[in-house]
Motif scaffolding. Structure first.
Motif, PDB file in Angstrom:
ATOM      1  N   UNK A  60     -40.432  98.728  74.038  1.00 28.14           N
ATOM      2  CA  UNK A  60     -40.617  97.674  73.197  1.00 28.14           C
ATOM      3  C   UNK A  60     -39.300  96.726  73.412  1.00 28.14           C
ATOM      4  N   UNK A  61     -39.680  95.562  73.540  1.00 30.68           N
ATOM      5  CA  UNK A  61     -38.581  94.493  73.593  1.00 30.68           C
ATOM      6  C   UNK A  61     -38.561  93.563  72.338  1.00 30.68           C
ATOM      7  N   UNK A  62     -37.514  93.089  71.574  1.00 34.86           N
ATOM      8  CA  UNK A  62     -37.834  92.463  70.448  1.00 34.86           C
ATOM      9  C   UNK A  62     -36.473  91.769  69.951  1.00 34.86           C
ATOM     10  N   UNK A  63     -36.465  90.650  69.149  1.00 37.20           N
ATOM     11  CA  UNK A  63     -35.315  90.170  68.687  1.00 37.20           C
ATOM     12  C   UNK A  63     -34.899  90.838  67.365  1.00 37.20           C
ATOM     13  N   UNK A  64     -33.888  91.078  66.752  1.00 37.34           N
ATOM     14  CA  UNK A  64     -33.585  91.964  65.595  1.00 37.34           C
ATOM     15  C   UNK A  64     -32.420  91.555  65.008  1.00 37.34           C
ATOM     16  N   UNK A  65     -32.325  92.151  63.830  1.00 35.53           N
ATOM     17  CA  UNK A  65     -31.144  91.690  62.786  1.00 35.53           C
ATOM     18  C   UNK A  65     -30.067  92.883  62.897  1.00 35.53           C
ATOM     19  N   UNK A  66     -28.671  92.663  63.521  1.00 32.99           N
ATOM     20  CA  UNK A  66     -27.657  93.443  63.784  1.00 32.99           C
ATOM     21  C   UNK A  66     -27.691  94.477  62.312  1.00 32.99           C
ATOM     22  N   UNK A  67     -27.843  94.098  61.350  1.00 35.59           N
ATOM     23  CA  UNK A  67     -27.513  94.955  60.027  1.00 35.59           C
ATOM     24  C   UNK A  67     -28.664  96.321  60.074  1.00 35.59           C
ATOM     25  N   UNK A  68     -29.551  95.931  60.849  1.00 30.92           N
ATOM     26  CA  UNK A  68     -30.884  97.079  60.921  1.00 30.92           C
ATOM     27  C   UNK A  68     -31.075  97.700  62.153  1.00 30.92           C
ATOM     28  N   UNK A  69     -29.607  97.702  62.953  1.00 30.39           N
ATOM     29  CA  UNK A  69     -29.493  98.565  64.142  1.00 30.39           C
ATOM     30  C   UNK A  69     -29.188 100.077  63.819  1.00 30.39           C
ATOM     31  N   UNK A  70     -29.874 100.797  63.023  1.00 30.79           N
ATOM     32  CA  UNK A  70     -29.665 101.990  62.569  1.00 30.79           C
ATOM     33  C   UNK A  70     -31.000 102.794  62.982  1.00 30.79           C
ATOM     34  N   UNK A  71     -30.741 103.937  63.184  1.00 25.99           N
ATOM     35  CA  UNK A  71     -32.103 104.764  63.435  1.00 25.99           C
ATOM     36  C   UNK A  71     -33.159 104.715  62.429  1.00 25.99           C
ATOM     37  N   UNK A  73     -33.673 102.323  60.221  1.00 30.89           N
ATOM     38  CA  UNK A  73     -34.572 101.194  60.094  1.00 30.89           C
ATOM     39  C   UNK A  73     -35.502 100.863  61.178  1.00 30.89           C
ATOM     40  N   UNK A  74     -35.059 101.174  62.348  1.00 29.59           N
ATOM     41  CA  UNK A  74     -35.853 101.144  63.554  1.00 29.59           C
ATOM     42  C   UNK A  74     -36.903 102.092  63.470  1.00 29.59           C
ATOM     43  N   UNK A  75     -37.017 103.201  62.910  1.00 28.33           N
ATOM     44  CA  UNK A  75     -37.770 104.387  62.911  1.00 28.33           C
ATOM     45  C   UNK A  75     -38.780 103.778  61.873  1.00 28.33           C
ATOM     46  N   UNK A  76     -38.748 103.308  60.418  1.00 28.50           N
ATOM     47  CA  UNK A  76     -39.307 102.831  59.507  1.00 28.50           C
ATOM     48  C   UNK A  76     -40.205 101.456  60.143  1.00 28.50           C
ATOM     49  N   UNK A  77     -39.686 100.648  60.618  1.00 22.60           N
ATOM     50  CA  UNK A  77     -40.127  99.527  61.311  1.00 22.60           C
ATOM     51  C   UNK A  77     -41.305  99.798  62.391  1.00 22.60           C
ATOM     52  N   UNK A  80     -42.157 105.596  64.182  1.00 21.97           N
ATOM     53  CA  UNK A  80     -41.881 106.445  64.975  1.00 21.97           C
ATOM     54  C   UNK A  80     -40.809 107.250  64.718  1.00 21.97           C
ATOM     55  N   UNK A  81     -40.774 108.627  65.364  1.00 21.36           N
ATOM     56  CA  UNK A  81     -39.892 109.438  65.232  1.00 21.36           C
ATOM     57  C   UNK A  81     -39.139 110.034  66.223  1.00 21.36           C
ATOM     58  N   UNK A  82     -39.891 109.669  67.546  1.00 27.25           N
ATOM     59  CA  UNK A  82     -39.421 110.124  68.728  1.00 27.25           C
ATOM     60  C   UNK A  82     -39.146 109.018  69.688  1.00 27.25           C
ATOM     61  N   UNK A  83     -37.881 108.402  69.739  1.00 31.50           N
ATOM     62  CA  UNK A  83     -37.688 107.348  70.455  1.00 31.50           C
ATOM     63  C   UNK A  83     -36.009 107.047  70.748  1.00 31.50           C
ATOM     64  N   UNK A  84     -35.787 106.303  71.632  1.00 36.24           N
ATOM     65  CA  UNK A  84     -34.398 105.907  71.625  1.00 36.24           C
ATOM     66  C   UNK A  84     -34.351 104.303  71.599  1.00 36.24           C
ATOM     67  N   UNK A  85     -33.271 103.854  71.148  1.00 38.09           N
ATOM     68  CA  UNK A  85     -33.123 102.473  71.177  1.00 38.09           C
ATOM     69  C   UNK A  85     -31.781 101.888  71.490  1.00 38.09           C
ATOM     70  N   UNK A  86     -31.682 100.471  71.844  1.00 37.96           N
ATOM     71  CA  UNK A  86     -30.555  99.831  71.998  1.00 37.96           C
ATOM     72  C   UNK A  86     -30.640  98.516  71.444  1.00 37.96           C
ATOM     73  N   UNK A  87     -29.298  98.023  70.838  1.00 39.50           N
ATOM     74  CA  UNK A  87     -28.914  97.000  70.330  1.00 39.50           C
ATOM     75  C   UNK A  87     -27.990  96.317  70.925  1.00 39.50           C
ATOM     76  N   UNK A  88     -28.146  94.926  71.424  1.00 40.47           N
ATOM     77  CA  UNK A  88     -27.083  94.238  72.246  1.00 40.47           C
ATOM     78  C   UNK A  88     -27.011  92.857  71.857  1.00 40.47           C
TER      79      UNK A  88
END
Length: 120
Positions: A60-71, A73-77, A80-88
């Motif tokens: 999944x690709x998306x716009x996001x808020x830097x203050x929410x670039x923690x595991x 926050x992403x899991x809640x949104x 999910x509980x099994x994933x990897x993510x990247x904020x850039x």
């Protein structure tokens, strides 16, 4: 063109290529895509980073808020509980490794040009 002007010109080009203009960031946006995402949008000013989430074979690709670039926050949104993510933080940086390779190539060309001019 003398060596000093060439160096200044090269530095100017590198700054233009690698620096962000301050406008809203552009990110790829696709939900649960099995292939590389090609759709992109200009994010809102509140959404200041690009996000890529990997779920096994889907991304999944998306716009996001830097203050929410923690595991958490992403899991809640994404519920999910099994994933990897990247904020850039650069335009269209959440694509795939092929985009990162293109950025590295542009940087390498700039570096070689500067070195060539310095040692001429």
């Amino acid at each position: 063109m003398d060596k000093a002007k060439c160096i200044l010109f090269t530095v100017f080009i590198a700054i233009v290529v690698f620096c962000h203009s301050g406008d809203a960031i552009r990110c790829y946006t696709c939900e649960q895509s099995p292939v590389v995402c090609r759709t992109n949008v200009t994010c809102t000013h509140e959404e200041d980073v690009c996000l890529q989430i990997r779920f096994l074979h889907l991304r999944t690709y998306s716009c996001w808020k830097s203050s929410r670039c923690i595991w958490k926050e992403v899991a809640d949104e994404f519920h999910a509980d099994s994933f990897r993510f990247l904020c850039c933080y650069k335009d269209l940086c959440n694509k795939s490794p092929s985009f990162l390779a293109a950025s590295a190539t542009a940087f390498s060309i700039t570096a070689v040009t500067v070195l060539w001019m310095v040692y001429q």
